[in-house]
Write a protein that holds these residues in place. Structure first.
Motif, PDB file in Angstrom:
ATOM      1  N   TRP A 273      -5.549   3.886  -5.351  1.00  0.00           N
ATOM      2  CA  TRP A 273      -4.111   4.091  -5.182  1.00  0.00           C
ATOM      3  C   TRP A 273      -3.814   5.565  -4.944  1.00  0.00           C
ATOM      4  O   TRP A 273      -4.556   6.456  -5.348  1.00  0.00           O
ATOM      5  CB  TRP A 273      -3.325   3.563  -6.389  1.00  0.00           C
ATOM      6  N   TRP A 274      -2.725   5.804  -4.273  1.00  0.00           N
ATOM      7  CA  TRP A 274      -2.178   7.146  -4.041  1.00  0.00           C
ATOM      8  C   TRP A 274      -0.665   7.049  -4.216  1.00  0.00           C
ATOM      9  O   TRP A 274      -0.044   6.073  -3.753  1.00  0.00           O
ATOM     10  CB  TRP A 274      -2.529   7.613  -2.633  1.00  0.00           C
ATOM     11  N   MET A 275      -0.047   8.027  -4.880  1.00  0.00           N
ATOM     12  CA  MET A 275       1.382   7.937  -5.200  1.00  0.00           C
ATOM     13  C   MET A 275       2.083   9.268  -4.983  1.00  0.00           C
ATOM     14  O   MET A 275       1.551  10.331  -5.301  1.00  0.00           O
ATOM     15  CB  MET A 275       1.558   7.496  -6.662  1.00  0.00           C
ATOM     16  N   VAL A 276       3.303   9.190  -4.432  1.00  0.00           N
ATOM     17  CA  VAL A 276       4.137  10.373  -4.269  1.00  0.00           C
ATOM     18  C   VAL A 276       5.421  10.187  -5.072  1.00  0.00           C
ATOM     19  O   VAL A 276       6.028   9.116  -5.070  1.00  0.00           O
ATOM     20  CB  VAL A 276       4.470  10.646  -2.778  1.00  0.00           C
ATOM     21  N   ASP A 277       5.812  11.240  -5.760  1.00  0.00           N
ATOM     22  CA  ASP A 277       7.055  11.263  -6.529  1.00  0.00           C
ATOM     23  C   ASP A 277       8.113  11.980  -5.686  1.00  0.00           C
ATOM     24  O   ASP A 277       8.003  13.182  -5.430  1.00  0.00           O
ATOM     25  CB  ASP A 277       6.825  11.999  -7.853  1.00  0.00           C
ATOM     26  N   LEU A 278       9.136  11.253  -5.265  1.00  0.00           N
ATOM     27  CA  LEU A 278      10.170  11.838  -4.412  1.00  0.00           C
ATOM     28  C   LEU A 278      11.084  12.788  -5.177  1.00  0.00           C
ATOM     29  O   LEU A 278      11.879  13.506  -4.570  1.00  0.00           O
ATOM     30  CB  LEU A 278      11.004  10.730  -3.759  1.00  0.00           C
TER      31      LEU A 278
ATOM     32  N   SER B  70      -1.403  -2.149   0.676  1.00  0.00           N
ATOM     33  CA  SER B  70      -0.019  -2.486   0.314  1.00  0.00           C
ATOM     34  C   SER B  70       0.770  -1.213   0.038  1.00  0.00           C
ATOM     35  O   SER B  70       0.198  -0.192  -0.362  1.00  0.00           O
ATOM     36  CB  SER B  70       0.024  -3.384  -0.929  1.00  0.00           C
ATOM     37  N   LEU B  71       2.079  -1.298   0.239  1.00  0.00           N
ATOM     38  CA  LEU B  71       2.986  -0.200  -0.086  1.00  0.00           C
ATOM     39  C   LEU B  71       4.026  -0.708  -1.077  1.00  0.00           C
ATOM     40  O   LEU B  71       4.643  -1.759  -0.855  1.00  0.00           O
ATOM     41  CB  LEU B  71       3.684   0.338   1.165  1.00  0.00           C
ATOM     42  N   PHE B  72       4.230   0.026  -2.160  1.00  0.00           N
ATOM     43  CA  PHE B  72       5.186  -0.351  -3.192  1.00  0.00           C
ATOM     44  C   PHE B  72       6.217   0.759  -3.372  1.00  0.00           C
ATOM     45  O   PHE B  72       5.920   1.941  -3.202  1.00  0.00           O
ATOM     46  CB  PHE B  72       4.465  -0.593  -4.525  1.00  0.00           C
ATOM     47  N   VAL B  73       7.430   0.353  -3.749  1.00  0.00           N
ATOM     48  CA  VAL B  73       8.503   1.284  -4.088  1.00  0.00           C
ATOM     49  C   VAL B  73       8.908   1.007  -5.526  1.00  0.00           C
ATOM     50  O   VAL B  73       9.118  -0.141  -5.919  1.00  0.00           O
ATOM     51  CB  VAL B  73       9.716   1.115  -3.159  1.00  0.00           C
ATOM     52  N   SER B  74       9.025   2.071  -6.318  1.00  0.00           N
ATOM     53  CA  SER B  74       9.288   1.884  -7.742  1.00  0.00           C
ATOM     54  C   SER B  74      10.139   3.015  -8.308  1.00  0.00           C
ATOM     55  O   SER B  74      10.205   4.106  -7.730  1.00  0.00           O
ATOM     56  CB  SER B  74       7.962   1.800  -8.506  1.00  0.00           C
ATOM     57  N   ASN B  75      10.789   2.735  -9.424  1.00  0.00           N
ATOM     58  CA  ASN B  75      11.504   3.776 -10.161  1.00  0.00           C
ATOM     59  C   ASN B  75      10.687   4.286 -11.342  1.00  0.00           C
ATOM     60  O   ASN B  75      11.127   5.166 -12.078  1.00  0.00           O
ATOM     61  CB  ASN B  75      12.859   3.255 -10.649  1.00  0.00           C
ATOM     62  N   THR B  76       9.509   3.685 -11.520  1.00  0.00           N
ATOM     63  CA  THR B  76       8.576   4.133 -12.556  1.00  0.00           C
ATOM     64  C   THR B  76       7.212   4.338 -11.903  1.00  0.00           C
ATOM     65  O   THR B  76       7.008   3.995 -10.739  1.00  0.00           O
ATOM     66  CB  THR B  76       8.460   3.088 -13.685  1.00  0.00           C
ATOM     67  N   LYS B  77       6.291   4.848 -12.672  1.00  0.00           N
ATOM     68  CA  LYS B  77       4.939   5.065 -12.147  1.00  0.00           C
ATOM     69  C   LYS B  77       4.062   3.823 -12.278  1.00  0.00           C
ATOM     70  O   LYS B  77       2.919   3.831 -11.807  1.00  0.00           O
ATOM     71  CB  LYS B  77       4.279   6.237 -12.879  1.00  0.00           C
ATOM     72  N   ASP B  78       4.599   2.788 -12.882  1.00  0.00           N
ATOM     73  CA  ASP B  78       3.824   1.565 -13.110  1.00  0.00           C
ATOM     74  C   ASP B  78       3.978   0.636 -11.910  1.00  0.00           C
ATOM     75  O   ASP B  78       5.087   0.216 -11.563  1.00  0.00           O
ATOM     76  CB  ASP B  78       4.316   0.869 -14.380  1.00  0.00           C
ATOM     77  N   ILE B  79       2.860   0.304 -11.279  1.00  0.00           N
ATOM     78  CA  ILE B  79       2.899  -0.557 -10.100  1.00  0.00           C
ATOM     79  C   ILE B  79       3.398  -1.957 -10.440  1.00  0.00           C
ATOM     80  O   ILE B  79       3.934  -2.673  -9.588  1.00  0.00           O
ATOM     81  CB  ILE B  79       1.493  -0.618  -9.449  1.00  0.00           C
ATOM     82  N   LYS B  80       3.286  -2.357 -11.719  1.00  0.00           N
ATOM     83  CA  LYS B  80       3.746  -3.682 -12.138  1.00  0.00           C
ATOM     84  C   LYS B  80       5.266  -3.782 -12.100  1.00  0.00           C
ATOM     85  O   LYS B  80       5.816  -4.874 -12.012  1.00  0.00           O
ATOM     86  CB  LYS B  80       3.225  -3.989 -13.543  1.00  0.00           C
TER      87      LYS B  80
ATOM     88  N   ARG C  59      12.054   5.925  -6.408  1.00  0.00           N
ATOM     89  CA  ARG C  59      11.583   7.298  -6.607  1.00  0.00           C
ATOM     90  C   ARG C  59      10.108   7.454  -6.251  1.00  0.00           C
ATOM     91  O   ARG C  59       9.702   8.499  -5.735  1.00  0.00           O
ATOM     92  CB  ARG C  59      11.809   7.715  -8.057  1.00  0.00           C
ATOM     93  N   TYR C  60       9.312   6.444  -6.520  1.00  0.00           N
ATOM     94  CA  TYR C  60       7.863   6.538  -6.313  1.00  0.00           C
ATOM     95  C   TYR C  60       7.418   5.607  -5.179  1.00  0.00           C
ATOM     96  O   TYR C  60       7.823   4.446  -5.117  1.00  0.00           O
ATOM     97  CB  TYR C  60       7.104   6.178  -7.591  1.00  0.00           C
ATOM     98  N   ILE C  61       6.579   6.126  -4.303  1.00  0.00           N
ATOM     99  CA  ILE C  61       5.962   5.333  -3.244  1.00  0.00           C
ATOM    100  C   ILE C  61       4.466   5.260  -3.554  1.00  0.00           C
ATOM    101  O   ILE C  61       3.803   6.298  -3.729  1.00  0.00           O
ATOM    102  CB  ILE C  61       6.173   5.966  -1.856  1.00  0.00           C
ATOM    103  N   ILE C  62       3.957   4.040  -3.619  1.00  0.00           N
ATOM    104  CA  ILE C  62       2.556   3.831  -4.018  1.00  0.00           C
ATOM    105  C   ILE C  62       1.783   3.144  -2.898  1.00  0.00           C
ATOM    106  O   ILE C  62       2.183   2.074  -2.428  1.00  0.00           O
ATOM    107  CB  ILE C  62       2.476   2.985  -5.303  1.00  0.00           C
ATOM    108  N   PHE C  63       0.701   3.763  -2.474  1.00  0.00           N
ATOM    109  CA  PHE C  63      -0.255   3.152  -1.547  1.00  0.00           C
ATOM    110  C   PHE C  63      -1.357   2.524  -2.379  1.00  0.00           C
ATOM    111  O   PHE C  63      -1.908   3.178  -3.281  1.00  0.00           O
ATOM    112  CB  PHE C  63      -0.838   4.212  -0.601  1.00  0.00           C
ATOM    113  N   TYR C  64      -1.705   1.254  -2.087  1.00  0.00           N
ATOM    114  CA  TYR C  64      -2.712   0.557  -2.893  1.00  0.00           C
ATOM    115  C   TYR C  64      -3.607  -0.284  -1.995  1.00  0.00           C
ATOM    116  O   TYR C  64      -3.148  -0.915  -1.032  1.00  0.00           O
ATOM    117  CB  TYR C  64      -2.015  -0.351  -3.918  1.00  0.00           C
TER     118      TYR C  64
END
Length: 296
Positions: free
Chosen positions: A66-71, A102-112, A138-143
Motif C-alpha cells: 500500500w501507498w497513502m497520501v494525506d491531503l 485498488s484506490l480508496f478514499v478515507s477520512n482515516t488512515k484505516d483502509i477498513k 482526506r486520505y488516498i490509498i493505493f493497494y
C-alpha cells in the motif's frame, strides 16, 4: 527529446485545468520501501523520480502493498491520475505488475473505514492512468496484492511484483465546501459537514432534519402519521360528497326531463283538440254566410 515532450504534454494535460492537484508535496507513507525510492517521490511533481516498494507475490515474504497520501484535510475530489514506472521494451510486464490494484478514499488512515474509488480487473491498466473519483476525503490509498493459491487473469504478473509510482495526482477543489468545474459554487446549506458532490452539488449526506438530493426538504413539514390519516379521511368524505351531489343532480335532471315530456304531451293534446274546434267553426261560419247570401 520527442519522448520527453510527449511525457510533459501528457503530464500538463492531467494538471492544466480548473481543478488543482491536492496531493502535490503532501505527507505520504508506504508499506515497505526499497532503498533510495522513498514514498514522497510520487508527489514531488517530477515524473522522472518514482517510489518503489519491496516485491510482493510468489517467492516473496509480502502478499500486499500500500501507498497513502494525506491531503491535509477533507476535500472534494474529482479524479485520480497515476503515472506508473515504464521500462522500454517491458511495458506489458509493467502493466501486469500493477494489474489488480485498488484506490480508496478515507477520512482515516484505516483502509477498513475507506470507500472504494476504483478496482482494476480484469484488463491490464495503462501506465498513464486516470479515473474519475467523485468523492470526499482526506486520505488516498493505493493497494495491491498477490495471494498464494489464487488464479489471476491472463497477463497478471504473480511473482516479483514491485510497485513503482512516479506521480500520483489527486485533482479536486483546494477550497472546502464548494463544487463545480471552477470550484466557485457553494455546497447547499443543509449538506452534512457542508460537503457535496464536486460535479452536481448534490449532498453526500444531510444535516439532521433534512432530506432530498440537495437536502432541501424540511422533515418537520412532512405530514405525520396522524395527519396523514386525517387527510385520508377528509379526502374520502370529499369524494363521497361529490358522488352523492352528482347523483342528486343527475336524478333532478332526469325528473325535469320527465316532467317536460309530460307537459309536452298535454300541450300537444290540447293543441290537437283546439285544432279540431277551430276547423269546425269556419265550416259553420261559411254555412252562415251562405244562408245570408241566399236570403238576399
Amino acid at each position: 527529446m520527442i519522448h520527453h515532450v510527449f511525457i510533459w504534454s501528457t503530464f500538463c494535460f492531467l494538471l492544466c485545468n480548473s481543478y488543482e492537484n491536492l496531493s502535490l508535496r503532501k505527507n505520504v507513507s508506504q508499506s515497505t520501501s526499497d532503498s533510495g525510492f522513498k514514498a514522497s517521490n510520487a508527489v514531488d511533481g517530477d515524473i522522472t523520480t518514482c517510489m518503489r516498494t519491496k516485491p510482493i507475490g510468489r517467492d516473496s515474504p509480502y502478499e500486499s502493498v500500500w501507498w497513502m497520501v494525506d491531503l491535509g484535510g477533507v476535500y472534494n475530489i474529482h479524479r485520480i491520475s497515476i503515472i506508473f514506472k515504464n521500462y522500454e521494451g517491458f511495458e506489458l510486464r509493467q502493466r501486469g505488475r500493477f494489474a489488480g490494484f485498488s484506490l480508496f478514499v478515507s477520512n482515516t488512515k484505516d483502509i477498513k473505514d475507506s470507500s472504494l474509488c476504483y478496482k482494476n480487473e480484469p484488463q491490464l491498466p495503462p501506465l498513464n492512468f486516470t479515473t474519475t473519483c467523485t468523492a470526499s476525503g482526506r486520505y488516498i490509498i493505493f493497494y495491491n496484492q498477490r495471494l498464494d493459491g489464487v488464479q489471476y487473469p491472463n497477463g497478471f504478473i504473480s511473482h516479483n511484483v514491485s510497485t513503482e509510482l512516479c506521480e500520483v495526482n489527486v485533482m479536486g477543489c483546494t477550497t472546502t465546501h464548494v463544487y463545480g468545474y471552477d470550484c466557485e459554487l457553494p455546497c447547499p446549506a443543509n449538506c452534512r459537514y457542508n460537503i457535496c458532490d464536486i460535479q452536481d452539488g448534490s449532498c453526500l449526506s444531510c444535516k439532521s432534519g433534512w432530506h432530498g438530493k440537495y437536502c432541501e426538504i424540511d422533515e418537520s413539514r412532512k405530514p405525520t402519521s396522524d395527519s396523514s390519516v386525517l387527510i385520508g379521511v377528509m379526502v374520502f368524505v370529499g369524494i363521497s360528497l361529490a358522488i352523492a351531489i352528482g347523483g342528486l343532480l343527475s336524478e333532478r335532471k332526469r325528473l325535469n326531463c320527465k316532467c317536460r315530456s309530460k307537459t309536452y304531451e298535454v300541450s300537444k293534446m290540447h293543441l290537437s283538440n283546439l285544432h279540431k274546434v277551430t276547423v269546425k267553426r269556419p265550416v259553420n261560419t261559411y254555412q252562415g254566410f251562405s244562408d245570408i247570401s241566399s236570403e238576399a
